[in-house]
Design a protein around this motif. Structure first.
Motif, PDB file in Angstrom:
ATOM      1  N   ALA A 117       0.817  -1.217   0.000  1.00 36.47           N
ATOM      2  CA  ALA A 117       0.000   0.000   0.000  1.00 36.47           C
ATOM      3  C   ALA A 117       0.849   1.265   0.000  1.00 36.47           C
ATOM      4  O   ALA A 117       0.390   2.323  -0.415  1.00 36.47           O
ATOM      5  CB  ALA A 117      -0.922   0.000   1.204  1.00 36.47           C
ATOM      6  N   ASN A 189     -11.856  -4.195  -2.702  1.00 38.82           N
ATOM      7  CA  ASN A 189     -11.905  -2.883  -2.065  1.00 38.82           C
ATOM      8  C   ASN A 189     -12.597  -2.976  -0.703  1.00 38.82           C
ATOM      9  O   ASN A 189     -12.134  -2.408   0.285  1.00 38.82           O
ATOM     10  CB  ASN A 189     -12.682  -1.955  -3.003  1.00 38.82           C
ATOM     11  N   TYR A 278     -13.242   3.525  -3.637  1.00 35.72           N
ATOM     12  CA  TYR A 278     -11.809   3.318  -3.410  1.00 35.72           C
ATOM     13  C   TYR A 278     -11.192   4.445  -2.590  1.00 35.72           C
ATOM     14  O   TYR A 278     -10.537   4.203  -1.576  1.00 35.72           O
ATOM     15  CB  TYR A 278     -11.083   3.162  -4.757  1.00 35.72           C
ATOM     16  N   TYR A 282      -9.798   3.958   1.126  1.00 29.50           N
ATOM     17  CA  TYR A 282      -8.355   4.114   1.344  1.00 29.50           C
ATOM     18  C   TYR A 282      -8.088   5.208   2.381  1.00 29.50           C
ATOM     19  O   TYR A 282      -7.234   5.067   3.265  1.00 29.50           O
ATOM     20  CB  TYR A 282      -7.675   4.408   0.011  1.00 29.50           C
TER      21      TYR A 282
END
Lengths: 294, 243
Positions: A117, A189, A278, A282
């Protein structure tokens, strides 16, 4: 560190000059995954035996249908290829979803997701390349597993399909895989948020298997359940797939072109949903600090 | 989630049963739904029994609690305790599925008190026979510190070749041989003879129970020996806390 500095660090990661382009990143992910697969030779063998066993189950169950004949969409076909075709399509497609989810769950479980990530390649690009790889991987190994199975059980022997039906059938398959590609992206996701990839895929697979009528013709459903079933794009896809194989269906037939449109529209909606969720997801896992949790 | 997935499987076979598969040609007098329902319920519990000991121990190794566990370790106690816990949990989902299915699909299985006792004894034998298989695979996990991946395969074989969703009379050649080496075949055959027949076939029940007892003793001794050997190997090579 202030939030301004945090943003600068993230921007540096996302737009840094050392960030590699998508093609090179995809290549790196591909090579890495091939190396991982090679370490699991025994698992591949188990995968084949597993596919063979599932195929045997459907073969024997199909033998129980009275007169071994099933009728749907104005064609009558032996129950064995009917059940086998539907179940095989659902099995291969859902295998893609399962593989993608297992891959993400493993990354999170083993702690490598946290590192991935923060790479300059970018998490979104990693999502795309990883799921693309899993789709091709799932397809490739499904072919490897199913070719010997179809040689052992000559299920489709004697079934004649013309060129237009084959082309329509291939077009349909492409859209089915596009649908599962987008579904896997969205499910992956959600996995990074709720950390339960396997469970999410199991639930989706269970619903798709039931509603698609892989084991029986949809006419057995009560009216209300049939309406619900058609909300799943795979229901019409399985129906169209069988029509192309057994009823000489082509893209000119309502169920075939409708299935293609439905799959394309669903894929598009899911991809848009992925794009919207997303960023939020995130951001949330970063601010809550749950990126390393499982 | 388990309840949901179990229900989905039951509903799928409920609709398949509407195609009216005829089981009388295989010498089974019940309807397909009654036949498949018994098999599916058992299959769901067996899945847990097979996976519990091996899966729990693998998790102990991964999470690092395995080395602590070895200090006051009795493998048999550990196996029975974990299996009982797993089976109790999975039984809840099966009982809920059974209640819902009976409510919406019509009630079936009329059994006497004597038959209930017989079913309980057979159920225990089926559980024990699968627990010892799980113990056998655990020895591999302890020795190599990794999961063999064979349990899901064995579960898939059990689902397919033991007469859960179709009678084993359909099988010939190697699949029939495979069916005859899996313990659930004997257990399910005996359970079907009790729950789905009007008269109890004592000869079949006693023979199948005897085979299950034999499997439990042989596999139990073998697995206990292999597990002890694997633990010894782990200790002597100082790799108890490895992963």
């Amino acid at each position: 560190m202030s939030s301004k500095h945090t943003k600068q660090v993230i921007d540096q990661f996302s737009n840094s000059e050392i960030s590699i382009n998508f093609v090179n990143g995809f290549k790196a992910t591909f090579i890495r995954n091939i190396r991982i697969i090679w370490q699991y030779k025994f698992s591949l063998l188990i995968g084949f035996v597993n596919t063979f066993t599932v195929a045997s189950l459907f073969y024997y169950v199909a033998n129980l249908v009275p007169n071994q004949l099933i009728s749907q969409d104005n064609y009558i076909v032996s129950s064995i290829p009917f059940i086998f075709a539907g179940s095989m399509l659902v099995d291969i497609s859902t295998r893609i979803l399962m593989k993608s989810m297992n891959s993400f769950t493993s990354e999170i479980k083993q702690g490598t997701f946290e590192t991935l990530a923060t790479r300059p390649f970018g998490l979104k690009r990693y999502f795309l390349s990883e799921i693309t790889f899993e789709v091709f991987y799932g397809l490739f190994f499904s072919l490897i597993y199913y070719i010997p199975v179809l040689l052992i059980f000559p299920i489709f022997q004697g079934i004649e399909v013309d060129v237009y039906s084959v082309l329509s059938f291939l077009l349909l398959i492409v859209f089915v895989f596009l649908f599962f590609f987008s579904l896997s992206l969205l499910a992956a996701n959600i996995t990074i948020l709720v950390k339960r990839g396997r469970e999410i895929s199991m639930v989706i697979i269970g619903i798709i298997h039931l509603l698609s009528g892989s084991l029986f013709p949809l006419s057995l459903f009560p009216e209300w359940l049939r309406i619900i079933a058609y909300f799943s794009p795979m229901t019409l896809a399985v129906q169209a797939f069988r029509l192309c194989l057994f009823g000489g269906g082509t893209v000119g037939d309502f169920s075939v072109w409708m299935a293609i449109i439905l799959l394309a529209v669903s894929s598009l909606i899911i991809l848009l949903l992925f794009n919207v969720t997303y960023k939020k997801i995130y951001k949330r896992i970063r601010t809550k600090g749950t990126i390393h949790e499982y | 989630m388990t309840i949901f997935l179990n229900l989905i499987t039951i509903i799928m076979y409920f609709f398949f049963s509407k195609l009216n598969p005829d089981l009388t040609i295989f010498g089974i007098s019940s309807s397909y739904l009654e036949f498949v329902f018994l098999g599916l319920c058992l299959q769901m519990i067996i899945g847990t029994t097979l996976a519990t000991v091996c899966g729990s121990l693998y998790n102990e190794i991964v999470t690092g609690t395995w080395s602590t566990l070895l200090l006051n370790f009795n493998f048999l106690e550990y196996s029975i305790g974990n299996t009982l816990a797993g089976v109790s949990l999975s039984s809840v989902s099966v009982i809920i599925a059974l209640l819902l299915a009976s409510l919406f699909m019509g009630s079936f299985y009329v059994v006497s008190f004597q038959e209930i006792l017989l079913i309980l004894v057979l159920f225990l034998l089926i559980l024990l026979s699968h627990m010892v298989i799980s113990m056998l695979f655990t020895s591999f996990t302890i020795y190599y510190q990794k999961n063999s991946g064979l349990i899901p395969l064995l579960y898939q074989l059990t689902k397919t070749f033991t007469g859960v969703v179709f009678p084993i009379a359909l099988l010939k050649g190697f699949p029939l041989f495979l069916s005859r080496i899996l313990p659930l075949t004997y257990g399910l055959e005996a359970l079907q003879a009790i729950a789905l027949s009007e008269t109890i076939d004592w000869k079949l029940i006693l023979t199948n129970s005897g085979i299950l007892v034999g499997m439990i003793i042989i596999l139990g001794i073998l697995s206990y020996f292999l597990v002890s050997w694997s633990i010894q190997n782990s200790k002597s090579n100082n790799k108890v806390d490895w992963y």
